[in-house]
Design an enzyme around this catalytic site. Structure first.
Site, short mmCIF file in Angstrom:
data_model
loop_
_atom_site.label_atom_id
_atom_site.label_comp_id
_atom_site.label_asym_id
_atom_site.label_seq_id
_atom_site.Cartn_x
_atom_site.Cartn_y
_atom_site.Cartn_z
N ASN A 114 4.13 2.80 0.26
CA ASN A 114 5.18 3.43 -0.52
C ASN A 114 4.62 4.60 -1.33
OD1 ASN A 114 5.61 3.21 -3.70
ND2 ASN A 114 4.35 1.45 -3.07
N PHE A 118 7.81 6.27 -9.08
CA PHE A 118 8.46 5.81 -10.32
C PHE A 118 9.92 6.27 -10.39
CE2 PHE A 118 4.28 5.68 -13.04
CZ PHE A 118 3.85 4.58 -12.31
N SER A 181 -0.74 3.53 -10.55
CA SER A 181 0.00 3.92 -9.35
C SER A 181 -0.63 5.17 -8.73
CB SER A 181 1.46 4.21 -9.70
OG SER A 181 2.11 4.81 -8.59
N ASN A 183 0.99 7.27 -6.95
CA ASN A 183 2.09 8.15 -6.57
C ASN A 183 2.57 9.10 -7.66
OD1 ASN A 183 2.20 6.95 -3.98
ND2 ASN A 183 3.33 5.23 -4.85
#
Length: 340
Positions: A114, A118, A181, A183
């Site tokens: 993924n 957020f 994270s 990302n």
């Protein structure tokens, strides 16, 4: 039944669409009278209760952050037998996340990549939902995972986290600081001890009496992980969550072309099991015996959960296997743990 449904129907849908459809069902299961029936079928046994963070959890097994980003499915997830639900990641400023597609299944590996980024409705919206949940007295522990808003520069991250903590800590059973994270650009750089220490100190002040944990990445070296664990203890945090998704792609069974086509993002699911156990051992060795350690990554079966508990985890979380195991996943784990 569910494996057949997944193979023949669900796996044909876009993963993010399937997730939202599943969440709609979960929300329905959280509303009366369905919640009463679901809870009767899925509630953990009384002997499954665990004390941690000054709280009593119905079960040591809960839902990791990322599954319910906006605190919309808490009642349904609780009815399905999870001992706690960690909502989020929530950011101070609402954001749409990264462009779609951003969620990819690696079915041969029982894994997911993924790069959601957020995506959430922001701290104000989450606070309103949590306040409503509190008025209804939810039958589960609710953790809130907070992260940096994308439009905020890294040097201003502390104020951004503090803004979220100030709004959400009073409504959370515990608060988790997500600095891991892959990302959000620049986020993982906040894990450097010299940067992380003042951030955690400020968020702890904003959180007040709400238990505070920090969530780390598995891609750090063991020495870096141990240093963060010691920092968490020194700064008076209540626990550590080990760990987030990985940027690694080693040892996958899925065709390399499929993995490459998925692109960047965090890998979660069964391939993380070995590294997750390694990280758990490193963290547990670096913190006092009564320090809360939540283990997450590669958890799918009751054996996985029991292995984490035996290795010193206080609590265990899962997410990705929900896609492959279906809605009665928590029930299956709690029943098997009881038999053991």
């Amino acid at each position: 039944m569910y494996p057949l449904l997944f193979r023949t129907v669900l796996s044909r849908f876009d993963p993010e669409f399937a997730h939202h459809a599943g969440m709609a069902v979960i929300r329905g299961l959280g509303a009366p009278p369905f919640a009463w029936i679901t809870r009767a079928l899925c509630a953990p046994e009384a002997e499954s209760k665990v004390s941690a963070l000054g709280l009593t959890f119905d079960s040591p097994f809960g839902v990791a952050a990322g599954f319910d980003k906006n605190a919309v499915g808490v009642r349904g997830l609780a009815a399905l037998g999870f001992g706690h639900v960690e909502v989020g990641t929530v950011t101070a400023i609402p954001q749409e996340g990264n462009p779609k597609p951003r969620l990819f299944r690696l079915v041969p590996d029982r894994a997911v990549i993924n790069r959601m980024g957020f995506n959430n409705a922001g701290a104000d919206a989450a606070a309103k939902r949590l306040a409503k949940l509190r008025r209804r007295r939810p039958k589960t522990i609710i953790g809130v995972n907070i992260g940096k808003s994308r439009i905020i520069e890294v040097e201003n991250a502390t104020a951004d986290y503090v803004a979220s903590a100030t709004k959400l800590a009073p409504l959370a059973d515990y608060l988790a600081v997500n600095v891991s994270s892959p990302n959000t650009p620049g986020l993982r750089g906040l894990q450097a001890v010299e940067t992380l220490a003042p951030l955690l100190r400020a968020v702890k002040t904003a959180a007040g009496s709400t238990p505070l944990l920090v969530k780390i990445a598995p891609d750090l070296s063991d020495d870096e992980i141990a240093a963060i664990a010691r920092l968490a203890v020194a700064e008076g945090l209540d626990g550590i969550i080990a760990h987030n998704t990985t940027i690694g792609r080693e040892g996958l069974k899925t065709d390399a072309a499929v993995v490459e086509a998925a692109g960047a993002g965090g890998l979660s699911g069964a391939p993380l099991r070995e590294r997750s156990m390694e990280v758990l051992h490193v963290v547990r060795a670096a913190v006092p015996s009564d320090f809360c350690v939540i283990s997450v990554g590669g958890v799918e079966t009751a054996s996985d959960v029991q292995e984490r508990l035996d290795a010193g985890a206080t609590l265990v979380q899962g997410y990705t296997a929900f896609l492959y195991r279906g809605p009665f996943w928590a029930r299956q784990i709690s029943r098997e743990l009881r038999r053991r």
